[in-house]
Design a protein around this motif. Structure first.
Motif, PDB file in Angstrom:
ATOM      1  N   VAL A  78      90.871 -37.336  11.895  1.00 58.97           N
ATOM      2  CA  VAL A  78      89.994 -36.379  11.228  1.00 58.97           C
ATOM      3  C   VAL A  78      90.180 -34.987  11.828  1.00 58.97           C
ATOM      4  CG1 VAL A  78      87.567 -35.720  10.950  1.00 58.97           C
ATOM      5  CG2 VAL A  78      88.289 -38.048  10.435  1.00 58.97           C
ATOM      6  N   LEU A  79      90.253 -34.903  13.156  1.00 58.84           N
ATOM      7  CA  LEU A  79      90.458 -33.610  13.810  1.00 58.84           C
ATOM      8  C   LEU A  79      91.800 -32.997  13.403  1.00 58.84           C
ATOM      9  CD1 LEU A  79      89.198 -31.629  15.793  1.00 58.84           C
ATOM     10  CD2 LEU A  79      90.357 -32.842  17.619  1.00 58.84           C
ATOM     11  N   GLY A  80      92.838 -33.840  13.304  1.00 55.04           N
ATOM     12  CA  GLY A  80      94.145 -33.342  12.877  1.00 55.04           C
ATOM     13  C   GLY A  80      94.134 -32.811  11.452  1.00 55.04           C
ATOM     14  N   VAL A  81      93.438 -33.524  10.549  1.00 56.22           N
ATOM     15  CA  VAL A  81      93.343 -33.066   9.149  1.00 56.22           C
ATOM     16  C   VAL A  81      92.586 -31.742   9.084  1.00 56.22           C
ATOM     17  CG1 VAL A  81      92.254 -33.554   6.919  1.00 56.22           C
ATOM     18  CG2 VAL A  81      93.573 -35.319   8.066  1.00 56.22           C
ATOM     19  N   LEU A  82      91.463 -31.649   9.789  1.00 54.37           N
ATOM     20  CA  LEU A  82      90.667 -30.415   9.754  1.00 54.37           C
ATOM     21  C   LEU A  82      91.434 -29.236  10.344  1.00 54.37           C
ATOM     22  CD1 LEU A  82      87.126 -31.773  10.689  1.00 54.37           C
ATOM     23  CD2 LEU A  82      87.953 -31.026   8.437  1.00 54.37           C
ATOM     24  N   LEU A  83      92.149 -29.473  11.428  1.00 55.07           N
ATOM     25  CA  LEU A  83      92.934 -28.400  12.042  1.00 55.07           C
ATOM     26  C   LEU A  83      94.059 -27.939  11.112  1.00 55.07           C
ATOM     27  CD1 LEU A  83      93.355 -26.687  14.577  1.00 55.07           C
ATOM     28  CD2 LEU A  83      94.842 -28.481  15.440  1.00 55.07           C
ATOM     29  N   THR A  84      94.746 -28.903  10.499  1.00 55.00           N
ATOM     30  CA  THR A  84      95.814 -28.568   9.548  1.00 55.00           C
ATOM     31  C   THR A  84      95.262 -27.815   8.344  1.00 55.00           C
ATOM     32  OG1 THR A  84      97.060 -30.505  10.240  1.00 55.00           O
ATOM     33  CG2 THR A  84      97.662 -29.532   8.125  1.00 55.00           C
ATOM     34  N   PHE A  85      94.118 -28.265   7.831  1.00 55.62           N
ATOM     35  CA  PHE A  85      93.487 -27.602   6.688  1.00 55.62           C
ATOM     36  C   PHE A  85      93.073 -26.173   7.050  1.00 55.62           C
ATOM     37  CE2 PHE A  85      89.822 -26.609   3.980  1.00 55.62           C
ATOM     38  CZ  PHE A  85      90.379 -26.820   2.739  1.00 55.62           C
ATOM     39  N   ALA A  86      92.522 -25.990   8.251  1.00 57.41           N
ATOM     40  CA  ALA A  86      92.092 -24.652   8.679  1.00 57.41           C
ATOM     41  C   ALA A  86      93.283 -23.703   8.824  1.00 57.41           C
ATOM     42  CB  ALA A  86      91.324 -24.750   9.993  1.00 57.41           C
ATOM     43  N   VAL A 145      96.412 -19.315   6.416  1.00 55.72           N
ATOM     44  CA  VAL A 145      97.680 -18.703   5.986  1.00 55.72           C
ATOM     45  C   VAL A 145      97.608 -18.311   4.515  1.00 55.72           C
ATOM     46  CG1 VAL A 145     100.125 -19.181   5.555  1.00 55.72           C
ATOM     47  CG2 VAL A 145      99.102 -19.806   7.744  1.00 55.72           C
ATOM     48  N   PHE A 146      97.109 -19.229   3.675  1.00 57.17           N
ATOM     49  CA  PHE A 146      97.000 -18.907   2.253  1.00 57.17           C
ATOM     50  C   PHE A 146      96.012 -17.774   2.012  1.00 57.17           C
ATOM     51  CE2 PHE A 146      98.882 -23.157   1.580  1.00 57.17           C
ATOM     52  CZ  PHE A 146      99.923 -22.755   0.765  1.00 57.17           C
ATOM     53  N   TRP A 147      94.929 -17.733   2.767  1.00 55.01           N
ATOM     54  CA  TRP A 147      93.951 -16.653   2.625  1.00 55.01           C
ATOM     55  C   TRP A 147      94.587 -15.314   2.978  1.00 55.01           C
ATOM     56  CZ3 TRP A 147      91.547 -13.360   6.227  1.00 55.01           C
ATOM     57  CH2 TRP A 147      90.479 -12.619   5.706  1.00 55.01           C
ATOM     58  N   LEU A 148      95.367 -15.284   4.066  1.00 57.49           N
ATOM     59  CA  LEU A 148      96.041 -14.036   4.454  1.00 57.49           C
ATOM     60  C   LEU A 148      97.048 -13.602   3.396  1.00 57.49           C
ATOM     61  CD1 LEU A 148      96.665 -14.582   8.259  1.00 57.49           C
ATOM     62  CD2 LEU A 148      95.150 -12.893   7.209  1.00 57.49           C
ATOM     63  N   LEU A 149      97.807 -14.558   2.864  1.00 59.50           N
ATOM     64  CA  LEU A 149      98.783 -14.219   1.832  1.00 59.50           C
ATOM     65  C   LEU A 149      98.096 -13.737   0.559  1.00 59.50           C
ATOM     66  CD1 LEU A 149     101.384 -17.088   2.271  1.00 59.50           C
ATOM     67  CD2 LEU A 149     101.641 -14.688   2.914  1.00 59.50           C
ATOM     68  N   ARG A 150      96.983 -14.340   0.219  1.00 61.31           N
ATOM     69  CA  ARG A 150      96.237 -13.944  -0.977  1.00 61.31           C
ATOM     70  C   ARG A 150      95.636 -12.557  -0.802  1.00 61.31           C
ATOM     71  NH1 ARG A 150      90.915 -15.506  -1.674  1.00 61.31           N
ATOM     72  NH2 ARG A 150      90.152 -14.392  -3.453  1.00 61.31           N
ATOM     73  N   ARG A 151      95.191 -12.236   0.389  1.00 58.75           N
ATOM     74  CA  ARG A 151      94.601 -10.923   0.664  1.00 58.75           C
ATOM     75  C   ARG A 151      95.626  -9.812   0.504  1.00 58.75           C
ATOM     76  NH1 ARG A 151      89.641  -9.671   0.972  1.00 58.75           N
ATOM     77  NH2 ARG A 151      89.930  -8.316   2.730  1.00 58.75           N
ATOM     78  N   ARG A 152      96.878 -10.128   0.804  1.00 62.73           N
ATOM     79  CA  ARG A 152      97.931  -9.132   0.629  1.00 62.73           C
ATOM     80  C   ARG A 152      98.129  -8.821  -0.832  1.00 62.73           C
ATOM     81  NH1 ARG A 152     103.315 -10.543   3.602  1.00 62.73           N
ATOM     82  NH2 ARG A 152     104.100  -8.667   2.663  1.00 62.73           N
ATOM     83  N   GLY A 153      98.128  -9.848  -1.643  1.00 59.13           N
ATOM     84  CA  GLY A 153      98.268  -9.673  -3.086  1.00 59.13           C
ATOM     85  C   GLY A 153      99.650  -9.229  -3.491  1.00 59.13           C
ATOM     86  N   PRO A 154      99.935  -9.311  -4.772  1.00 59.97           N
ATOM     87  CA  PRO A 154     101.246  -8.875  -5.263  1.00 59.97           C
ATOM     88  C   PRO A 154     101.335  -7.350  -5.267  1.00 59.97           C
ATOM     89  CG  PRO A 154      99.872  -9.578  -7.088  1.00 59.97           C
ATOM     90  CD  PRO A 154      99.101  -9.873  -5.816  1.00 59.97           C
ATOM     91  N   ALA A 155     102.548  -6.849  -5.183  1.00 60.97           N
ATOM     92  CA  ALA A 155     102.757  -5.409  -5.236  1.00 60.97           C
ATOM     93  C   ALA A 155     102.423  -4.904  -6.633  1.00 60.97           C
ATOM     94  CB  ALA A 155     104.203  -5.075  -4.882  1.00 60.97           C
ATOM     95  N   ARG A 156     101.701  -3.798  -6.678  1.00 58.62           N
ATOM     96  CA  ARG A 156     101.350  -3.215  -7.980  1.00 58.62           C
ATOM     97  C   ARG A 156     102.454  -2.270  -8.429  1.00 58.62           C
ATOM     98  NH1 ARG A 156      95.659  -0.933  -6.698  1.00 58.62           N
ATOM     99  NH2 ARG A 156      96.316  -1.282  -4.587  1.00 58.62           N
ATOM    100  N   PRO A 157     102.647  -2.133  -9.734  1.00 55.25           N
ATOM    101  CA  PRO A 157     103.729  -1.275 -10.228  1.00 55.25           C
ATOM    102  C   PRO A 157     103.596   0.169  -9.744  1.00 55.25           C
ATOM    103  CG  PRO A 157     102.844  -2.586 -12.024  1.00 55.25           C
ATOM    104  CD  PRO A 157     101.988  -2.828 -10.821  1.00 55.25           C
ATOM    105  N   ASP A 158     102.376   0.703  -9.652  1.00 55.39           N
ATOM    106  CA  ASP A 158     102.234   2.100  -9.250  1.00 55.39           C
ATOM    107  C   ASP A 158     102.590   2.302  -7.781  1.00 55.39           C
ATOM    108  OD1 ASP A 158      99.228   0.898  -9.664  1.00 55.39           O
ATOM    109  OD2 ASP A 158      99.422   1.962  -7.755  1.00 55.39           O
TER     110      ASP A 158
END
Length: 133
Positions: free
Chosen positions: A90-98, A103-116
Motif C-alpha cells: 500500500v505504501l509503495g502504491v501511494l508513493l508511486t501515485f504521489a 509529475v503530471f501536475w507539473l507537466l499540466r501546469r506548463r501547458g502547451p505553447a500558445r501560438p502567440d
C-alpha cells in the motif's frame, strides 16, 4: 480534470491498493526463474539455504539497502507478515501515485505553447481561410 476522469483515477487507485495490500500476500514464495537458474549445481535445504555444490548463487551479497525500512517486501518492525507485506504494498502504491501525480501536475501546469508565444499569431487584417472579404 473532469468528474469522470477523477472517478476513473479513484477506481484505478483503489484496485491497485487492494492488489498491493491483500493479493500480494498470496504471491508465490518459491524462487522465480532467475533464482532457480542461479541455484543450478547447488544442493539446497528446506529453508532455501545452500548446503553444498557449486553455483553462481554462492557469490550473492546483500543489497546496500537490505537494512532499509521497506526491504524484503515488508516493513521492518511489523511482526505480522501478512500485515507487513500488505502495508509495504500500500505504501509503495501511494508513493508511486504521489510521484506520478506530481509529475503530471507539473507537466499540466506548463501547458502547451500558445501560438502567440511563438510569433505565429494570426494578423487581424487577414481573412480566415474559406471566407470572402
Amino acid at each position: 480534470m473532469r468528474k469522470r476522469s477523477w472517478g476513473f483515477v479513484a477506481v484505478g487507485l483503489l484496485v491497485a491498493l487492494l492488489l498491493a495490500g491483500v493479493v500480494s500476500n498470496y504471491a508465490s514464495s518459491h524462487p522465480d526463474g532467475l533464482d532457480s537458474s542461479l541455484l543450478k549445481g547447488c544442493t539446497v535445504d528446506a529453508d532455501g539455504e545452500i548446503t553444498g555444490g557449486s553455483c553462481p548463487a554462492q557469490q550473492a551479497k546483500d543489497h546496500e539497502l537490505a537494512d532499509s525500512p521497506l526491504a524484503d517486501y515488508g516493513i521492518r518492525g511489523v511482526d505480522n507478515g501478512f500485515l507487513s507485506t500488505g502495508l509495504s504494498g500500500v505504501l509503495g502504491v501511494l508513493l508511486t501515485f504521489a510521484v506520478g501525480g506530481g509529475v503530471f501536475w507539473l507537466l499540466r501546469r506548463r501547458g502547451p505553447a500558445r501560438p502567440d508565444d511563438a510569433g505565429d499569431a494570426p494578423r487581424e487584417d487577414r481573412q480566415p481561410a474559406g471566407t470572402a472579404g
